[in-house]
Design a protein around this motif. Structure first.
Motif, short mmCIF file in Angstrom:
data_model
loop_
_atom_site.label_atom_id
_atom_site.label_comp_id
_atom_site.label_asym_id
_atom_site.label_seq_id
_atom_site.Cartn_x
_atom_site.Cartn_y
_atom_site.Cartn_z
N LEU A 302 20.99 7.28 -6.12
CA LEU A 302 20.58 7.42 -4.72
C LEU A 302 19.65 6.27 -4.35
O LEU A 302 18.85 5.82 -5.17
N GLN A 303 19.75 5.81 -3.12
CA GLN A 303 18.93 4.69 -2.67
C GLN A 303 18.09 5.10 -1.46
O GLN A 303 18.51 5.90 -0.63
N TYR A 304 16.90 4.52 -1.37
CA TYR A 304 15.96 4.79 -0.28
C TYR A 304 15.41 3.46 0.23
O TYR A 304 15.45 2.45 -0.48
N PHE A 305 14.90 3.47 1.45
CA PHE A 305 14.32 2.25 1.99
C PHE A 305 13.02 2.55 2.74
O PHE A 305 12.79 3.67 3.20
N ALA A 306 12.17 1.52 2.83
CA ALA A 306 10.90 1.64 3.56
C ALA A 306 11.18 1.43 5.05
O ALA A 306 11.73 0.41 5.45
N GLU A 307 10.80 2.43 5.86
CA GLU A 307 11.05 2.35 7.30
C GLU A 307 10.14 1.30 7.95
O GLU A 307 10.51 0.69 8.96
N HIS A 308 8.96 1.09 7.39
CA HIS A 308 8.03 0.08 7.90
C HIS A 308 7.22 -0.45 6.72
O HIS A 308 7.35 0.04 5.59
N ASP A 309 6.40 -1.47 6.95
CA ASP A 309 5.57 -2.02 5.88
C ASP A 309 4.67 -0.92 5.31
O ASP A 309 4.11 -0.12 6.05
N LEU A 310 4.55 -0.90 3.99
CA LEU A 310 3.74 0.12 3.32
C LEU A 310 2.53 -0.53 2.63
O LEU A 310 2.67 -1.58 1.98
N TYR A 311 1.37 0.12 2.78
CA TYR A 311 0.12 -0.39 2.23
C TYR A 311 -0.60 0.71 1.45
O TYR A 311 -0.41 1.89 1.71
N VAL A 312 -1.46 0.29 0.52
CA VAL A 312 -2.33 1.22 -0.19
C VAL A 312 -3.71 0.58 -0.35
O VAL A 312 -3.86 -0.63 -0.23
N ALA A 313 -4.71 1.42 -0.61
CA ALA A 313 -6.03 0.93 -0.98
C ALA A 313 -6.03 0.76 -2.49
O ALA A 313 -6.20 1.71 -3.25
N ALA A 314 -5.83 -0.47 -2.94
CA ALA A 314 -5.64 -0.74 -4.37
C ALA A 314 -6.99 -0.96 -5.06
O ALA A 314 -7.81 -1.73 -4.56
N PRO A 315 -7.21 -0.28 -6.19
CA PRO A 315 -8.42 -0.58 -6.97
C PRO A 315 -8.41 -2.05 -7.40
O PRO A 315 -7.41 -2.53 -7.95
N ILE A 316 -9.48 -2.76 -7.13
CA ILE A 316 -9.53 -4.20 -7.40
C ILE A 316 -9.37 -4.46 -8.90
O ILE A 316 -10.00 -3.83 -9.74
N GLY A 317 -8.48 -5.41 -9.22
CA GLY A 317 -8.28 -5.83 -10.61
C GLY A 317 -7.29 -5.01 -11.39
O GLY A 317 -7.00 -5.33 -12.56
N GLU A 318 -6.73 -3.96 -10.81
CA GLU A 318 -5.78 -3.11 -11.53
C GLU A 318 -4.34 -3.50 -11.20
O GLU A 318 -4.03 -3.92 -10.09
N THR A 319 -3.48 -3.33 -12.19
CA THR A 319 -2.04 -3.52 -11.98
C THR A 319 -1.40 -2.18 -11.64
O THR A 319 -2.02 -1.13 -11.85
N TYR A 320 -0.18 -2.23 -11.12
CA TYR A 320 0.49 -0.98 -10.77
C TYR A 320 1.99 -1.11 -10.97
O TYR A 320 2.53 -2.22 -11.07
#
Length: 415
Positions: A302-320
């Motif tokens: 199954l495939q999905y798509f982002a309807e608009h730009d997505l953002y998060v509050a990322a902890p500085i220096g961490e990978t994800y």
């Protein structure tokens, strides 16, 4: 010689260690922010772009907002009124209690000017004049405002009975809801411009002055962009402040702080904590497609798509890392344990041809063996026909020779 060396080492330690301890103590002190360090009874810090909460203290406790109510009134007026409309000030607006911009009864003022008086100088008279102009009465305006806030911001624990925030037992909100309202309002460039204006000349029938924005953080805090403070005896001190550094903008809310200075101390601590540990990061672009581990009946992912730009509050220096959950959400897992989920839209896959049609196609399409057999039959048929032609031709020549020999012997006497 050894004594001199020991003295040198001791002197170096005396000079360096205080700096080392001071540096490590400062870093450790900023790693966390405990609820008891915040003076307000309720508080919250969110990322203004994503809405992610970064700190909470009693975020859903219902409290009186005082003049931060005007954040809601201001964005409603901007989005639902014509800024060039001429507003005639009523007697009720003229004699409204509390902070005013000293409007005169019958004075004609543009809606735009009232919005500045509302949000910069916290004019209660401007708030009532706006409400009466847009809805006919303060009561009707409050009903429309509540419906608007629920629709636009999704607040669940907010009920306003007036446009200015003067005390009413049924006039309440929460720190969480105020953060949502402010996040929505700050997306409007007109609202953002007004709450970020420090001073403005004011000329009215009863008051000529330069109004000064009541939000002191515009002068005190690096990168401050807005928004509003408030006070009543029942609400005590309320304050909402936004600040931006680089691509990261944060919104801090404190409610029912014991004093104005303690409210400013709260939002300073909240913003310092946020900028020290988080940064706004884009994790998906509008239209970007993601494949799920879940498969459909045809075995396709199954495939999905982002309807608009997505953002998060990322902890500085961490990978994800990213992955799509079984219910179609984008899961972002940071190396320090922080997780975020973002909604995705299902992508329509092309229809699959029915199995029966595939079988029919397979039957109608000749296999390699069938092609070889047909070729062999054709070659055999061709050779047989070629042999028959040569055979008939040879037989005919033989018969002609025999006839010629008989004719010569019978009629010409030749052997």
């Amino acid at each position: 010689m050894l004594q001199h060396l020991l003295k040198l080492i001791l002197c170096i330690n005396v000079l360096i260690l205080p700096f080392f301890h001071a540096g490590t103590a400062g870093a450790a002190g900023n790693d966390t922010l405990a609820p008891e360090e915040i003076n307000g009874e309720a508080a919250i810090l969110i990322d203004a772009t994503s809405g992610d909460p970064l700190f909470e203290k009693n975020p859903d406790q219902r409290l009186y907002p005082a003049s931060i109510t005007k954040i809601a009134t201001g964005i409603y007026a901007i989005e639902n009124g014509n800024p060039d409309d001429i507003v005639t000030v009523s007697k009720r607006a003229r004699y409204e209690e509390g902070t005013r911009v000293y409007l005169a009864e019958g004075e004609e003022v543009t809606l735009r000017k009232l919005e500045y008086g509302l949000l910069m100088n916290s004019g209660n008279d401007a708030a009532t004049a706006i409400a009466e102009h847009l809805a006919g009465s303060v009561e009707r305006f409050s009903e429309q405002l509540n419906e608007y806030l629920q629709e636009k911001t999704g607040v669940e624990d907010t009920h306003f009975t007036n446009a200015h925030g003067l005390h009413d037992p049924d006039h309440y909100t929460t720190a969480s809801d105020m953060a949502k309202i402010t996040q929505y309002a700050m997306k409007n460039p007109t609202f953002r411009e007004i709450v970020g204006t420090k001073t403005l000349p004011w000329e009215g029938e009863e008051w000529n002055t330069v109004i000064v924005n009541h939000n002191k953080m515009l002068w005190r805090y690096e990168g401050a962009t807005g928004v509003k403070n408030g006070f009543t005896d029942q609400a005590r001190n309320t304050l909402v402040v936004s600040a931006k550094r680089g691509e990261t903008e944060l919104i801090a809310v404190t409610m029912k702080a014991p004093s104005s200075e303690l409210a400013y101390s709260d939002v300073t601590k909240l913003l310092d904590f946020g900028f020290a540990h988080y940064e706004t990061k884009q994790v998906a672009k509008a239209g970007e497609t993601f494949a799920s581990t879940t498969v459909d009946q045809q075995g396709r992912h199954l495939q999905y798509f982002a309807e608009h730009d997505l953002y998060v509050a990322a902890p500085i220096g961490e990978t994800y890392r990213k992955k799509v959950t079984a219910d179609g959400q984008l899961l972002l897992q940071f190396s320090g344990g922080t997780e975020y989920r973002r909604s995705l839209k299902p992508k329509q896959l092309p229809p699959v041809q029915p199995a029966a049609s595939k079988q029919t196609d397979k039957q109608s399409a000749p296999s390699a063996g069938q092609q070889a057999a047909k070729y062999a039959i054709f070659v055999t048929w061709f050779l047989l026909n070629l042999f028959l032609v040569f055979y008939l031709y040879a037989r005919r020549n033989r018969k002609r020779k025999m006839m010629k020999k008989w004719y010569n012997h019978s009629f010409l006497g030749k052997n």
